[in-house]
Write a protein that holds these residues in place. Structure first.
Motif, short mmCIF file in Angstrom:
data_model
loop_
_atom_site.label_atom_id
_atom_site.label_comp_id
_atom_site.label_asym_id
_atom_site.label_seq_id
_atom_site.Cartn_x
_atom_site.Cartn_y
_atom_site.Cartn_z
N TRP A 1 0.82 -1.21 0.00
CA TRP A 1 0.00 0.00 0.00
C TRP A 1 0.86 1.26 0.00
O TRP A 1 0.45 2.29 -0.55
CB TRP A 1 -0.92 0.01 1.21
N GLY A 2 2.01 1.19 0.62
CA GLY A 2 2.86 2.37 0.69
C GLY A 2 4.24 2.00 1.18
O GLY A 2 4.49 0.88 1.63
N SER A 3 5.15 2.97 1.10
CA SER A 3 6.51 2.77 1.61
C SER A 3 7.12 4.13 1.91
O SER A 3 6.63 5.17 1.44
CB SER A 3 7.38 2.02 0.59
N CYS A 4 8.18 4.12 2.71
CA CYS A 4 8.88 5.35 3.06
C CYS A 4 10.38 5.09 2.97
O CYS A 4 10.89 4.15 3.59
CB CYS A 4 8.50 5.81 4.48
N SER A 5 11.07 5.89 2.19
CA SER A 5 12.51 5.71 2.02
C SER A 5 13.27 6.42 3.13
O SER A 5 12.73 7.30 3.82
CB SER A 5 12.95 6.25 0.66
N ALA A 6 14.53 6.06 3.27
CA ALA A 6 15.38 6.70 4.28
C ALA A 6 15.56 8.18 3.98
O ALA A 6 15.84 8.98 4.88
CB ALA A 6 16.74 6.00 4.32
N ALA A 7 15.37 8.57 2.72
CA ALA A 7 15.51 9.97 2.34
C ALA A 7 14.25 10.78 2.62
O ALA A 7 14.22 11.98 2.39
CB ALA A 7 15.88 10.08 0.87
N GLY A 8 13.19 10.10 3.08
CA GLY A 8 11.96 10.80 3.42
C GLY A 8 10.95 10.89 2.30
O GLY A 8 10.00 11.68 2.38
N THR A 9 11.11 10.07 1.27
CA THR A 9 10.13 10.02 0.19
C THR A 9 9.06 8.98 0.51
O THR A 9 9.40 7.81 0.75
CB THR A 9 10.79 9.68 -1.16
N ILE A 10 7.82 9.38 0.53
CA ILE A 10 6.72 8.47 0.81
C ILE A 10 6.04 8.11 -0.51
O ILE A 10 5.63 8.99 -1.28
CB ILE A 10 5.70 9.10 1.77
N SER A 11 5.96 6.81 -0.79
CA SER A 11 5.28 6.31 -1.98
C SER A 11 3.95 5.71 -1.57
O SER A 11 3.89 4.92 -0.62
CB SER A 11 6.15 5.26 -2.69
N LEU A 12 2.89 6.08 -2.28
CA LEU A 12 1.55 5.61 -1.97
C LEU A 12 0.93 4.96 -3.20
O LEU A 12 0.97 5.52 -4.30
CB LEU A 12 0.67 6.78 -1.51
#
Length: 234
Positions: free
Chosen positions: A165-176
């Protein structure tokens, strides 16, 4: 060592066997595109298939509830955040039309829905509609939740991911995932809060769940379980 094997099957269409290094047992999950099996490293296909046979009938009952069904003019998606339906059109091509009620897929009046290529075109149109709606709906909602609870993130991306459903990278990018548009509002909020929590706690350790619990009135684990059992409309 093979990590992914695809076997044609008369009941499920295909059986996808994936190897996971940390797996200790064989697990099976039905999805609209077939049966997905996760196995420990070095598992032999013959043993996996023999194990599957003992559960085939039970798995088939589950599969019949989620298998992909042909789309025609009677098809519609009506969730709290997304409305879509099909209508005949005098045009010779498929088009999307935004209305006050939702998104209409205008199809040629003489379209043959039994054609596999037509089904692919219609599903591609639905995915485009989902991405379009998600792109206008989810980023402002994420921003509002971040402001309300004191989170910050670098940017947000809308994807067509079906596996998460979503993810968050260490760089602070949230993918939905655009498929979030098919969820009830409380589960949509849960996913967004889950990813926002990762901006402070990147793993799923105790501190992460304590944080997420504080944002969901102590319901983080029950919401996770509800989400895992939810079957989207598309």
């Amino acid at each position: 060592m093979a990590t992914r094997r695809i076997i044609k099957d008369k009941d499920f269409g295909q059986i996808v066997i994936g190897t996971r290094r940390t797996a200790r047992n064989i697990t099976m999950r039905v999805r609209p595109d077939g049966l997905h099996v996760t196995v420990p490293p070095y598992s032999k296909t013959e043993k996996v298939m023999a194990t599957l046979e003992t559960f085939r009938e039970r798995l088939l009952e589950q599969y019949r509830k989620v298998e992909i069904r042909p789309i025609d003019f009677s098809y519609a998606i009506r969730t709290a955040c997304f409305r879509l339906w099909l209508e005949p059109s005098p045009l010779k091509c498929f088009t999307l039309k935004q209305t006050g009620e939702g998104i209409c897929i205008c199809c040629p009046a003489d379209v043959d829905f039994s054609c596999e290529q037509v089904q692919k075109l219609v599903r591609a149109a639905i995915l485009r509609a989902l991405k379009k709606s998600a792109g206008s709906y989810l980023p402002p909602l994420l921003e509002a939740l971040a402001e309300r609870y004191g989170f910050s993130y670098r940017k947000v991306k809308i994807t067509g991911a079906r596996s998460r459903w979503g993810s968050c990278s260490a760089a602070g990018t949230i993918s939905l995932s655009c498929y979030l548009m098919l969820l009830p509002p409380h589960l949509m909020d849960y996913v967004l809060l889950h990813e926002l929590s990762h901006t402070k706690e990147m793993n799923h350790g105790p501190r992460f769940w304590e944080l997420l619990d504080s944002l969901t009135e102590g319901k983080a684990l029950s919401l996770r379980a509800e989400l895992r059992n939810y079957r989207p409309a598309f």
